[in-house]
Motif scaffolding. Structure first.
Motif, short mmCIF file in Angstrom:
data_model
loop_
_atom_site.label_atom_id
_atom_site.label_comp_id
_atom_site.label_asym_id
_atom_site.label_seq_id
_atom_site.Cartn_x
_atom_site.Cartn_y
_atom_site.Cartn_z
N HIS A 119 0.78 -1.31 0.18
CA HIS A 119 -0.17 0.18 -0.07
C HIS A 119 0.78 1.29 -0.10
N VAL A 120 2.04 1.29 0.52
CA VAL A 120 2.88 2.51 0.62
C VAL A 120 3.28 2.57 -0.92
N GLU A 121 3.66 1.60 -1.60
CA GLU A 121 4.08 1.63 -3.08
C GLU A 121 2.78 2.09 -4.03
N THR A 122 1.46 1.55 -3.92
CA THR A 122 0.51 1.88 -4.88
C THR A 122 -0.10 3.13 -4.53
N THR A 123 0.41 3.77 -3.30
CA THR A 123 -0.13 5.23 -3.23
C THR A 123 0.95 6.39 -3.49
N GLY A 124 2.02 5.83 -4.04
CA GLY A 124 3.18 6.74 -4.57
C GLY A 124 4.30 6.81 -3.49
N GLY A 125 4.41 6.00 -2.62
CA GLY A 125 5.69 5.74 -1.75
C GLY A 125 6.86 4.89 -2.66
N PRO A 126 7.87 4.95 -1.96
CA PRO A 126 9.11 4.14 -2.62
C PRO A 126 8.72 2.69 -2.79
N THR A 127 9.29 1.99 -3.57
CA THR A 127 9.38 0.61 -3.68
C THR A 127 10.19 -0.26 -2.80
N ASN A 128 9.70 -1.35 -2.12
CA ASN A 128 10.42 -1.81 -0.96
C ASN A 128 10.71 -1.03 0.16
N ALA A 129 9.64 -0.17 0.65
CA ALA A 129 9.77 0.81 1.41
C ALA A 129 10.56 0.59 2.83
N CYS A 130 10.38 -0.92 3.23
CA CYS A 130 11.07 -1.23 4.60
C CYS A 130 11.37 -2.68 4.34
#
Length: 244
Positions: A184-195
């Motif tokens: 959900h981080v990635e699909t809303t505009g955050g970085p890939t592999n955020a954590c």
């Protein structure tokens, strides 16, 4: 009939002003996460919409992680892509978010964490108790704290608070929770592999050190070292390097 409300009282008016600003900033992100409406209050009383629902259970953790991921990904896409974790951030229409390092220098050193240079999300205290499961899904409550934080730091608080409340989480369940968050981080505009998993375990140890004094209070019944869903980490490790 007047709508049902929840009144939160503050001894310090500055704390009330800050909580109000935090909620309004989260609302203007447009994340579609359920947040309570704020009614007109006073200098020391915030009057929130009353949300009907039940406390989260361990089975709800993937949904809570998804909500957290949507908030963090949207905030990154809207504003926090320009933030640096080691300095305060003042967005276009929100409060000044303190640097992640503020007040955390000692515990960062104890755990061997140096997040400088990582993408910025935020921490709002994703304690299990700061969510409500409503008829339409999870809602987020309590807006007293808001600082910059690396992706996954608030997720680690959710996992630690859940394990200290309900006992050991299944390791597979923990993996599902992390996957829901990063998706959900990635699909809303955050970085890939955020954590990464390594990062998450280090952040969990930070929360253990910060939360241990509340053991046997506020619903925390289990010490984190006894309920970790993964092996205890060994030795300092920079979060900017892949694990060996």
């Amino acid at each position: 009939m007047s709508p049902a409300v929840f009144v939160k009282r503050y001894a310090d008016p500055a704390r009330a002003v800050a909580a109000q600003a935090h909620l309004r900033w989260l609302q203007q992100l447009g994340s579609d996460v359920r947040l309570p409406h704020l009614h007109p209050g006073t200098a020391t009383h915030l009057i929130f919409e009353h949300l009907d629902g039940t406390p989260p259970q361990p089975r709800d953790l993937p949904r809570l992680a998804a909500v957290l991921g949507r908030l963090h990904g949207t905030a990154y896409a809207r504003e926090l892509h320009a933030a640096h974790l080691d300095r305060p951030f003042h967005g276009q229409a929100g409060p000044i978010l303190p640097a992640f390092h503020t007040g955390r220098h000692t515990v960062l050193a104890q755990v061997g964490v140096d997040p400088t240079g990582l993408p910025a999300a935020f921490y709002k205290d994703a304690n299990l108790r700061n969510f409500i499961i409503t008829a339409t899904g999870p809602a987020v409550v309590d807006f007293d704290d808001l600082t910059l934080a690396p992706f996954g730091y608030d997720l680690a608080k959710l996992i630690v608070s859940a394990a200290m409340t309900y006992g050991t989480l299944d390791s597979h369940q923990a993996e599902v929770v992390v996957a829901a968050y990063t998706h959900h981080v990635e699909t809303t505009g955050g970085p890939t592999n955020a954590c990464t998993f390594t990062q998450l375990t280090r952040y969990a140890e930070m929360h253990h050190l910060l939360t241990a004094r509340y053991l046997h209070r506020n619903g925390y019944r289990h010490p984190w070292p006894a309920v970790r869903p993964w092996p205890a980490p060994a030795g300092p490790l920079s979060l900017k390097e892949p694990p060996p």
